[in-house]
Design a protein around this motif. Structure first.
Motif, PDB file in Angstrom:
ATOM      1  N   THR A 305       0.878  -1.225   0.054  1.00  0.00           N
ATOM      2  CA  THR A 305       0.087  -0.051   0.061  1.00  0.00           C
ATOM      3  C   THR A 305       0.858   1.305  -0.028  1.00  0.00           C
ATOM      4  N   GLY A 306       2.145   1.056   0.318  1.00  0.00           N
ATOM      5  CA  GLY A 306       2.974   2.430   0.521  1.00  0.00           C
ATOM      6  C   GLY A 306       3.434   2.728  -0.779  1.00  0.00           C
ATOM      7  N   TYR A 307       4.640   3.555  -1.047  1.00  0.00           N
ATOM      8  CA  TYR A 307       5.125   4.186  -2.034  1.00  0.00           C
ATOM      9  C   TYR A 307       6.513   3.901  -2.331  1.00  0.00           C
ATOM     10  N   ASP A 308       7.345   3.308  -1.065  1.00  0.00           N
ATOM     11  CA  ASP A 308       8.774   2.911  -1.247  1.00  0.00           C
ATOM     12  C   ASP A 308       8.871   1.954  -2.246  1.00  0.00           C
ATOM     13  N   THR A 309      10.105   1.965  -2.755  1.00  0.00           N
ATOM     14  CA  THR A 309      10.375   0.651  -3.633  1.00  0.00           C
ATOM     15  C   THR A 309      11.688   0.185  -3.267  1.00  0.00           C
ATOM     16  N   THR A 310      11.683  -1.347  -2.838  1.00  0.00           N
ATOM     17  CA  THR A 310      12.910  -2.032  -2.267  1.00  0.00           C
ATOM     18  C   THR A 310      12.937  -2.968  -3.364  1.00  0.00           C
ATOM     19  N   VAL A 311      14.139  -3.118  -4.158  1.00  0.00           N
ATOM     20  CA  VAL A 311      14.383  -4.307  -5.053  1.00  0.00           C
ATOM     21  C   VAL A 311      15.736  -4.519  -4.626  1.00  0.00           C
ATOM     22  N   GLN A 312      16.318  -5.961  -4.154  1.00  0.00           N
ATOM     23  CA  GLN A 312      17.355  -6.401  -4.236  1.00  0.00           C
ATOM     24  C   GLN A 312      17.812  -7.326  -5.197  1.00  0.00           C
ATOM     25  N   THR A 313      19.039  -7.417  -5.849  1.00  0.00           N
ATOM     26  CA  THR A 313      19.244  -8.350  -6.815  1.00  0.00           C
ATOM     27  C   THR A 313      20.584  -9.014  -6.570  1.00  0.00           C
ATOM     28  N   PHE A 314      20.524 -10.467  -6.771  1.00  0.00           N
ATOM     29  CA  PHE A 314      21.735 -11.156  -6.611  1.00  0.00           C
ATOM     30  C   PHE A 314      22.306 -12.212  -7.850  1.00  0.00           C
ATOM     31  N   VAL A 315      23.562 -12.245  -7.652  1.00  0.00           N
ATOM     32  CA  VAL A 315      24.012 -13.467  -8.733  1.00  0.00           C
ATOM     33  C   VAL A 315      24.568 -14.292  -7.807  1.00  0.00           C
ATOM     34  N   ASN A 316      24.031 -15.738  -7.861  1.00  0.00           N
ATOM     35  CA  ASN A 316      24.641 -16.941  -7.017  1.00  0.00           C
ATOM     36  C   ASN A 316      25.099 -16.340  -5.601  1.00  0.00           C
ATOM     37  N   ILE A 317      23.987 -15.779  -4.949  1.00  0.00           N
ATOM     38  CA  ILE A 317      23.877 -15.226  -3.695  1.00  0.00           C
ATOM     39  C   ILE A 317      24.634 -14.171  -3.489  1.00  0.00           C
ATOM     40  N   ILE A 318      25.454 -13.567  -4.351  1.00  0.00           N
ATOM     41  CA  ILE A 318      26.257 -12.313  -4.128  1.00  0.00           C
ATOM     42  C   ILE A 318      25.452 -11.254  -4.418  1.00  0.00           C
ATOM     43  N   THR A 320      24.418  -7.573  -5.659  1.00  0.00           N
ATOM     44  CA  THR A 320      24.768  -6.788  -7.118  1.00  0.00           C
ATOM     45  C   THR A 320      23.970  -5.346  -6.712  1.00  0.00           C
ATOM     46  N   PRO A 321      24.397  -4.378  -5.746  1.00  0.00           N
ATOM     47  CA  PRO A 321      23.617  -3.313  -5.382  1.00  0.00           C
ATOM     48  C   PRO A 321      23.586  -2.498  -6.423  1.00  0.00           C
ATOM     49  N   LYS A 322      24.478  -2.301  -7.367  1.00  0.00           N
ATOM     50  CA  LYS A 322      24.226  -1.650  -8.616  1.00  0.00           C
ATOM     51  C   LYS A 322      23.552  -2.267  -9.742  1.00  0.00           C
ATOM     52  N   GLY A 323      22.862  -3.188  -9.668  1.00  0.00           N
ATOM     53  CA  GLY A 323      22.159  -4.040 -10.559  1.00  0.00           C
ATOM     54  C   GLY A 323      23.046  -4.639 -11.714  1.00  0.00           C
ATOM     55  N   GLY A 324      22.704  -4.564 -12.850  1.00  0.00           N
ATOM     56  CA  GLY A 324      23.200  -5.147 -13.921  1.00  0.00           C
ATOM     57  C   GLY A 324      21.975  -5.701 -15.122  1.00  0.00           C
ATOM     58  N   THR A 325      22.632  -6.705 -15.609  1.00  0.00           N
ATOM     59  CA  THR A 325      21.823  -7.258 -17.037  1.00  0.00           C
ATOM     60  C   THR A 325      20.462  -7.782 -16.387  1.00  0.00           C
ATOM     61  N   HIS A 326      20.676  -8.483 -14.973  1.00  0.00           N
ATOM     62  CA  HIS A 326      19.332  -9.252 -14.612  1.00  0.00           C
ATOM     63  C   HIS A 326      18.289  -8.073 -14.266  1.00  0.00           C
ATOM     64  N   LEU A 327      18.783  -6.918 -13.588  1.00  0.00           N
ATOM     65  CA  LEU A 327      17.843  -6.073 -13.143  1.00  0.00           C
ATOM     66  C   LEU A 327      17.193  -5.234 -14.163  1.00  0.00           C
ATOM     67  N   ALA A 328      18.036  -4.975 -15.230  1.00  0.00           N
ATOM     68  CA  ALA A 328      17.329  -4.415 -16.558  1.00  0.00           C
ATOM     69  C   ALA A 328      16.340  -5.232 -17.212  1.00  0.00           C
ATOM     70  N   GLY A 329      16.827  -6.739 -17.236  1.00  0.00           N
ATOM     71  CA  GLY A 329      15.696  -7.396 -17.696  1.00  0.00           C
ATOM     72  C   GLY A 329      14.391  -7.657 -16.818  1.00  0.00           C
ATOM     73  N   GLY A 380      34.308  -5.795 -12.536  1.00  0.00           N
ATOM     74  CA  GLY A 380      35.112  -5.549 -11.338  1.00  0.00           C
ATOM     75  C   GLY A 380      35.156  -6.626 -10.168  1.00  0.00           C
ATOM     76  N   GLN A 381      36.299  -6.867  -9.592  1.00  0.00           N
ATOM     77  CA  GLN A 381      36.242  -8.147  -8.504  1.00  0.00           C
ATOM     78  C   GLN A 381      35.190  -7.566  -7.514  1.00  0.00           C
ATOM     79  N   THR A 382      34.753  -6.288  -7.375  1.00  0.00           N
ATOM     80  CA  THR A 382      33.882  -6.186  -6.258  1.00  0.00           C
ATOM     81  C   THR A 382      32.361  -6.582  -6.339  1.00  0.00           C
ATOM     82  N   LYS A 383      32.082  -7.028  -7.643  1.00  0.00           N
ATOM     83  CA  LYS A 383      30.870  -7.977  -7.875  1.00  0.00           C
ATOM     84  C   LYS A 383      29.805  -7.045  -7.941  1.00  0.00           C
ATOM     85  N   GLU A 384      29.718  -5.695  -7.806  1.00  0.00           N
ATOM     86  CA  GLU A 384      28.613  -4.778  -7.677  1.00  0.00           C
ATOM     87  C   GLU A 384      27.587  -4.895  -9.057  1.00  0.00           C
TER      88      GLU A 384
END
Length: 692
Positions: A305-318, A320-329, A380-384
């Motif tokens: 019912t609220g207006y905040d958006t919470t989307v968290q993405t992961f690749v192999n349980i890692i 990815t706070p900055k998203g990537g191709t999975h979030l884009a899709g 990058g190695q940080t996997k973001e």
């Protein structure tokens, strides 16, 4: 560390060759050398244990923050390989902790998918540690090996492990120490290390809250996995344990900040793709080979019912706070699917022709998007950020298929939830459009109030607000008469073209867009609406000077409506007036004397004056002059009758009962026609006052 040149052999050059690059440029591998980089190192080790759990080996992981600033990670998985790797002649433990881009995550033999991508996690942590100890339970024994800044050897500890103890590097060959016996079925790995103070900043520390947050997140992503966090650094030893059986569906419920309008929907699927990768052949040469990959998609989402958006993405349980191709899709599929559904139900939803934007459907969304695939490409190695291009299309197809089936379902619950979702999205779209309109209005209003004076304003010279007057006159012809008739020291003139906008019916945006209304607000200089500042008004009096006929009365009413709605403090302060120009001029004849001019302001007054002149035996020029407009008067006549302070008549405009005034304005100028018609019929106005 032994420093004699005779103890430093070519073998050490081989071991340290790659790790020295890590020590020189740690930021390339862990992002930074503060607490953030320190936490990244810890999760490189933890992720190795989590990957074992993902592969079905071991369901318990313990992380211990020791009081001596070291950290230890324990698992009950298969244990690191202790046998000798044939190409290097080193044990599996030493290969993993001293060789970059080496480990079971390359080639797909040990793991179908894993959090560690680059094969540099354990070796990078080792290179950046003052001391690192590994213990492996395997084959009925406990095996151990120690490292000092990446170099294998032994510490001569006195009372427990100490990174400052004397270190003796291996010279001829490395060896695993057999330090104990365990049951044949007991397996697992323990890694304990001390971060190198030469690399990390003095204030770098392991963050308990961040560790707990990430452990909770991982426990959600791997159902049934137990992660224990033990902190021994404080006065009291604290223990936290995380274990969840519901997976990412339970994760979404935990993350959601509001009550749901839909249930938590689980969307799963997979897709295949091929990619060309470099691999080592049997001779150790790097060759390119095309391999087939499978990408598994698992998404849980719900709208609240609220207006905040919470989307968290992961690749192999890692994460990815900055998203990537999975979030884009994911986002692309959502936008297309919701747009199609809104378009299909546009009449029912009263959506109009406006276009749904991503922000409209993201409001109130809580989602966890996970993908699993072998050897994902990260930036990058940080996997973001995930970079594997094919993942976008696979995720998009899974979302379109699975969520599309829910939104078009005929099941009662899913149908009701889908209807609520579409109504929310359309409501958000309308709110966005309304907010944008208000914002544009506010910008226009601000620009209007801060802009220069209108060019057609004929201003006065005095800055004494108490003495200055602004005459608002109708048309350029009236301006031509009023300009020479005024006292230029105190009197300013603003001409307007005919009948201005009826602001009782128009919106603020329309009012601000009207040139005449804008010119009046600019000339007064005190703003409009809620931002009107009476103290900023440039004139002590605002005088409405219109023709003395029905059209003039109509114009005066429109102007008063503008002042009442948007500059009401001027009326309340008694600073708005209506000028009273004459309607007729009678030229009375006098024998031997100059003619006398008599002005009348209504037909009734005209007839009364003519009757008195006739009774007195006086004559006049027939017919008496009737002014059709102010433009027919010359400057002297207008000054004498209307603008000269000594001889003019002004009618002050007052509000009195504000509620009654508002209702009268609404009756005369509002949108409702029926009450206005009834008023005209029942009030029986004088026929002579109506233009026919």
């Amino acid at each position: 560390m032994a420093s004699a040149a005779s103890d430093y052999s070519a073998r050490h050059l081989t071991v340290l060759e790659g790790l020295e690059a890590v020590r020189k440029r740690p930021g390339m591998y862990i992002g930074s050398t503060d607490s953030r980089g320190l936490m990244h190192c810890l999760w490189e080790i933890i992720d190795n244990s989590v990957d074992e759990a993902l592969a079905g080996h071991g369901r318990e992981i313990s992380v211990i923050l020791h009081a001596d600033s070291s950290v230890e990670v324990r698992d009950r998985a298969r244990g690191l390989p202790i046998d000798v790797e044939p190409r290097t002649g080193l044990t599996g433990v030493e290969v993993i902790f001293t060789k970059l881009h080496a480990g079971g995550k390359f080639g797909g033999g040990a793991y179908g998918s894993s959090g560690g991508l680059h094969g540099v996690g354990a070796s990078v942590v080792n290179a950046l540690s003052e001391r690192l100890d590994v213990e492996v339970d395997r084959d009925g024994a406990t095996w151990a090996m120690s490292f000092h800044r990446g170099e294998p050897g032994e510490f001569l500890d006195a009372d427990g492990p100490d990174p400052k103890a004397t270190f003796v590097p291996f010279t001829d060959a490395s060896r695993l120490r057999k330090v104990g016996r365990v049951a044949k079925a007991t397996t697992g790995t323990r890694v304990r290390y001390w971060a190198d103070p030469q690399i990390f900043t003095k204030d770098a520390a392991f963050l308990a809250d961040e560790l707990a947050r990430r452990a909770r997140q991982t426990a959600f992503l791997v159902p049934g996995l137990g992660i224990e966090i033990v902190d021994e650094r404080g006065e009291e030893r604290t223990v936290q344990e995380f274990r969840y059986e519901g997976g990412i569906s339970e994760f979404v419920e935990y993350l959601a900040p509001d009550a749901g309008i839909t249930g938590t929907w689980r969307l799963t699927g997979e897709g295949g793709f091929s990619e060309t990768i470099p691999v080592l052949d049997e001779q150790g040469h790097m060759v390119s080979r095309e391999v087939e990959r499978t990408c598994e998609v698992d998404v849980a989402l719900r709208w609240g019912t609220g207006y905040d958006t919470t989307v968290q993405t992961f690749v192999n349980i890692i994460a990815t706070p900055k998203g990537g191709t999975h979030l884009a899709g994911f986002e692309a599929a959502l936008v297309k699917l919701i747009r199609d559904q809104v378009a299909a139900n546009a009449r029912k939803l009263k959506a109009g022709s406006d276009r749904i934007e991503k922000d409209d459907l993201m409001a109130g969304l809580t989602a966890v998007v996970t993908v699993r695939l072998p050897e994902p490409q990260f930036e990058g190695q940080t996997k973001e950020v995930l970079g594997t291009p094919a993942v976008r299309q696979i995720v998009s197809q899974v979302i379109a298929r699975e969520l599309g089936a829910i939104l078009t379902s005929t099941k009662r619950d899913e149908k009701a939830q889908s209807a609520l979702l579409l109504e929310k999205v359309v409501s958000e779209m309308k709110a966005r459009i309304s907010a944008r309109s208000l914002k544009e209005t506010a910008r226009r209003k601000s620009a209007l109030e801060s802009s220069s004076l209108p060019t057609k304003l004929v201003d006065c010279r005095s800055n004494d607000v108490a003495q200055t007057e602004l005459f608002i006159v109708e048309g350029d012809s009236a301006l031509g008469t009023a300009k020479p008739a005024r006292d230029s020291e105190f009197q300013a003139i603003l001409p307007i073209r005919g009948k201005i906008l009826n602001v009782q019916k128009a919106s603020m945006a329309d009012m601000l867009g009207n040139a005449e209304c804008a010119a009046i607000i600019q000339s007064v200089g005190a703003g409009s609406g809620r931002t009107f500042d009476l103290s900023a008004a440039r004139y002590g009096k605002v005088i409405l000077l219109s023709d003395a006929d029905v059209d003039g009365a109509h114009i005066r009413t429109l102007l008063l409506t503008l002042f009442y709605r948007y500059m009401r403090p001027l009326i309340e302060d008694g600073r708005v007036f209506a000028a009273v120009p004459p309607l007729h001029r009678i030229q009375v004849k006098h024998r031997g004397k100059p003619d006398e001019f008599v002005y009348t302001y209504s037909d009734r007054e005209l007839h009364g004056v003519l009757a008195r002149l006739k009774k007195a035996g006086k004559t006049w020029v027939e017919p008496p002059q009737r002014y059709k407009g102010l433009g027919e008067m010359d400057a002297d006549q207008l000054a004498e009758t209307t603008m000269d302070r000594a001889r003019r008549t002004l009618r002050r405009v007052t509000i009195g009962d504000a509620e009654r005034s508002s209702s009268v304005f609404e009756l005369l100028m509002g949108n409702e026609v029926a009450p206005r018609r009834e008023f005209i019929v029942t009030s029986q106005p004088d026929r002579e006052r109506i233009d026919v």
